[in-house]
Design an enzyme around this catalytic site. Structure first.
Site, PDB file in Angstrom:
ATOM      1  N   SER A  61       0.839  -1.280  -0.077  1.00  0.00           N
ATOM      2  CA  SER A  61      -0.098   0.008  -0.006  1.00  0.00           C
ATOM      3  C   SER A  61       1.198   1.396   0.011  1.00  0.00           C
ATOM      4  O   SER A  61       1.846   1.531   1.000  1.00  0.00           O
ATOM      5  CB  SER A  61      -1.104  -0.028   1.102  1.00  0.00           C
ATOM      6  OG  SER A  61      -1.556   1.088   1.374  1.00  0.00           O
ATOM      7  N   SER A 119      -4.658  13.531  -4.274  1.00  0.00           N
ATOM      8  CA  SER A 119      -5.392  14.438  -4.303  1.00  0.00           C
ATOM      9  C   SER A 119      -5.101  15.818  -3.356  1.00  0.00           C
ATOM     10  O   SER A 119      -5.469  16.839  -3.434  1.00  0.00           O
ATOM     11  CB  SER A 119      -6.865  14.078  -3.657  1.00  0.00           C
ATOM     12  OG  SER A 119      -6.795  13.862  -2.393  1.00  0.00           O
ATOM     13  N   THR A 153     -29.016  -0.332   0.504  1.00  0.00           N
ATOM     14  CA  THR A 153     -29.947  -0.037  -0.708  1.00  0.00           C
ATOM     15  C   THR A 153     -29.144   0.527  -1.867  1.00  0.00           C
ATOM     16  O   THR A 153     -28.298   1.518  -1.526  1.00  0.00           O
ATOM     17  CB  THR A 153     -30.874   0.974  -0.199  1.00  0.00           C
ATOM     18  OG1 THR A 153     -31.758   0.463   0.811  1.00  0.00           O
ATOM     19  CG2 THR A 153     -31.971   1.661  -1.235  1.00  0.00           C
ATOM     20  N   HIS A 171      -9.349  10.900  -8.302  1.00  0.00           N
ATOM     21  CA  HIS A 171      -9.194  12.305  -8.794  1.00  0.00           C
ATOM     22  C   HIS A 171      -8.744  12.569 -10.060  1.00  0.00           C
ATOM     23  O   HIS A 171      -8.158  13.377 -10.346  1.00  0.00           O
ATOM     24  CB  HIS A 171      -8.174  12.981  -7.836  1.00  0.00           C
ATOM     25  CG  HIS A 171      -8.536  13.119  -6.464  1.00  0.00           C
ATOM     26  ND1 HIS A 171      -9.443  14.086  -6.036  1.00  0.00           N
ATOM     27  CD2 HIS A 171      -8.807  12.357  -5.385  1.00  0.00           C
ATOM     28  CE1 HIS A 171      -9.809  14.209  -4.716  1.00  0.00           C
ATOM     29  NE2 HIS A 171      -9.477  12.771  -4.240  1.00  0.00           N
ATOM     30  N   LYS A 229     -17.031  13.121  -7.800  1.00  0.00           N
ATOM     31  CA  LYS A 229     -16.319  14.374  -7.827  1.00  0.00           C
ATOM     32  C   LYS A 229     -16.310  14.986  -9.406  1.00  0.00           C
ATOM     33  O   LYS A 229     -17.385  15.617  -9.731  1.00  0.00           O
ATOM     34  CB  LYS A 229     -14.936  13.856  -7.748  1.00  0.00           C
ATOM     35  CG  LYS A 229     -14.790  13.745  -6.225  1.00  0.00           C
ATOM     36  CD  LYS A 229     -13.458  13.198  -5.372  1.00  0.00           C
ATOM     37  CE  LYS A 229     -13.739  13.051  -3.886  1.00  0.00           C
ATOM     38  NZ  LYS A 229     -12.429  12.459  -3.248  1.00  0.00           N
TER      39      LYS A 229
HETATM   40  C1  LIG Z   1     -12.781  11.068  -2.275  1.00  0.00           C
HETATM   41  C2  LIG Z   1     -11.888   9.897  -2.218  1.00  0.00           C
HETATM   42  C3  LIG Z   1     -12.487   8.749  -2.430  1.00  0.00           C
HETATM   43  C4  LIG Z   1     -14.031   8.336  -1.705  1.00  0.00           C
HETATM   44  O1  LIG Z   1     -14.900   8.744  -2.764  1.00  0.00           O
HETATM   45  P1  LIG Z   1     -16.261   9.261  -2.218  1.00  0.00           P
HETATM   46  O2  LIG Z   1     -16.895   9.009  -3.564  1.00  0.00           O
HETATM   47  O3  LIG Z   1     -16.103  10.819  -1.879  1.00  0.00           O
HETATM   48  O4  LIG Z   1     -16.712   8.317  -1.227  1.00  0.00           O
HETATM   49  C5  LIG Z   1     -11.750   7.623  -2.670  1.00  0.00           C
HETATM   50  N1  LIG Z   1     -10.181   7.624  -2.787  1.00  0.00           N
HETATM   51  C6  LIG Z   1      -9.828   9.015  -2.732  1.00  0.00           C
HETATM   52  C7  LIG Z   1      -8.411   9.284  -3.123  1.00  0.00           C
HETATM   53  C8  LIG Z   1     -10.607   9.969  -2.557  1.00  0.00           C
HETATM   54  O5  LIG Z   1     -10.089  11.339  -2.434  1.00  0.00           O
END
Ligand SMILES: *Cc1c(COP(=O)(O)O)cnc(C)c1O
Length: 404
Positions: A137, A189, A278, A217, A248
């Protein structure tokens, strides 16, 4: 046990460190985003400009997305009414999974209620299915991947961020017979840097490991069809599993993985985080479908975002502001102190109508607190010049500015 005292102390610790989180109370103005209304004061909502949204391409207000959601709402109603297995498998879900599989050139895709859930559910299930699996990781992996790895109970080896030599050292140290999974992100990110995907795939080949790439991202924003960095670098076929969010750049909500048919079938059949919840509202899924289809065909939003990010980085650098090296659309401005980051953010909002959230530990390591700007295709050059001017004034006021 004095429960109330323990809870109060936990909150006090956050205040002392200057990282107690305060959520802003806003409404975005559809059609004129990044303009929004802030409900902080008592004199009614105040107009602000949003600089930290992850609705990177403003798809959350795109006319096609809105129209698709309206149509779905009036056709089938609000919710899905069940889990995927019991009543909640709508035709929208089926269509979107096919669209996402195609986006990444994979045999299948699987929807989750968020990107967080997709990481948690997939990683925890995969490593439980593979006996003796060791997970490698990246040190800066997102909390949702870490949660999945932890709940899988698998052995974990953390390699230094984007450090291929370190990853190889760790891979070479393990029994060649044991199953191995390398989990990493494409665009990180908070720093806005990019993983060496092809080199990591080379190591996966050499050590017979499978790969899991979080493209949260990057999807929608990179590659000729918005398939992410793996699309741009034409390495999607070398990755075992690609994970993304629909909340996003796609502007709505939800998460997914794309992989070969067997892996999708395994996760669909074994992951509690997929099974026992759900399914996404068909209204949301319809909006995502419109968004993914639009961004597969249109580069206008991607190009606009890249141009905006390049301009903002240039303006910050020219003004002597400590903009971090970033090769992507993310523009981080280093502060290095949680209280100061909060103070700058507060001044920006109160005096300049600028909203940028301070980023503190544990989202980033202590001492690297920052402001993270995400300019998009609807942030204008004038907005960027005003923002830069505001930051210069604040940096001077707080005596933080170095000579340009
Ligand atoms: C925001 C984020 C997630 C989670 O995605 P969501 O749809 O907001 O739950 C997963 N991995 C990274 C790197 C993120 O920045």
């Amino acid at each position: 046990m004095d429960y109330q005292r323990v809870f109060a102390q936990a909150i006090d610790r956050l205040h002392e460190e200057g990282r107690y989180r305060v959520f802003i109370d806003i409404l975005r103005n559809k059609g004129t985003f990044p303009n929004a209304r802030c409900f902080a004061g008592h004199n009614g909502p105040k107009p602000i400009t949003v600089w930290c949204s992850n609705d990177y391409l403003a798809m959350g207000q795109h006319p096609k997305v809105i129209a698709a959601m309206e149509e779905a709402l009036h056709d089938v109603g609000a919710g899905s009414g069940g889990t995927r297995n019991i009543g909640g498998n709508t035709h929208y879900h089926v269509d979107l999974e096919a669209e996402l599989a195609d986006l990444h050139g994979k045999e299948g895709a699987l929807l989750f209620t968020s990107g967080y859930v997709s990481n948690e559910a997939t990683l925890s299930t995969l490593a439980r299915i593979l006996p003796g699996c060791i997970i490698f990781s990246d040190a800066l992996n997102h909390a949702s991947m870490i949660a999945g790895i932890r709940s899988s109970g698998a052995e974990k080896r953390v390699f230094r961020h984007n450090d291929v030599a370190h990853l190889e050292e760790l891979l070479a140290a393990e029994d060649p017979e044991l199953p191995k999974l390398i989990a990493f992100e494409s665009v990180y990110s908070m720093d806005g840097d990019v993983a060496p995907i092809a080199e990591i795939c080379d190591l996966a080949d050499k050590y017979n490991a499978i790969t899991y790439l979080d493209e949260v991202h990057a999807v929608g924003m990179y590659g000729p069809r918005g398939g992410g960095i793996s699309d741009r670098e034409q390495v999607a076929d070398r990755l075992t599993i690609i994970e993304g969010t629909l909340g996003k750049a796609f502007g709505v909500m939800g998460g997914y993985i794309a992989a070969d048919r067997n892996i999708i079938d395994v996760i669909r059949s074994y992951a509690p985080g997929f099974i026992f919840t759900t399914s996404l509202s068909p209204v949301l899924v319809a909006g995502v479908l419109a968004s993914v289809r639009h961004l597969k065909a249109s580069c206008v939003e991607r190009d606009g975002q890249q141009a905006a990010a390049a301009l903002l980085k240039q303006l910050f650098a020219d003004a002597g502001l400590p903009v971090m090296q970033s090769t992507t659309h993310i523009v981080p401005l280093m502060v290095g102190d949680p209280a100061k980051a909060k103070k700058i953010s507060d001044i920006l909002l109160a005096e300049y109508g600028v909203y940028v959230q301070p980023i503190n530990y544990p989202t980033v390591p202590r001492g690297t607190e920052r402001l993270r700007f995400t300019p998009g295709p609807s942030h204008t050059a004038e907005m960027m010049r005003d923002l830069t001017q505001a930051l210069v004034e604040i940096w001077d006021r707080l005596e933080m500015r170095k000579a340009a």
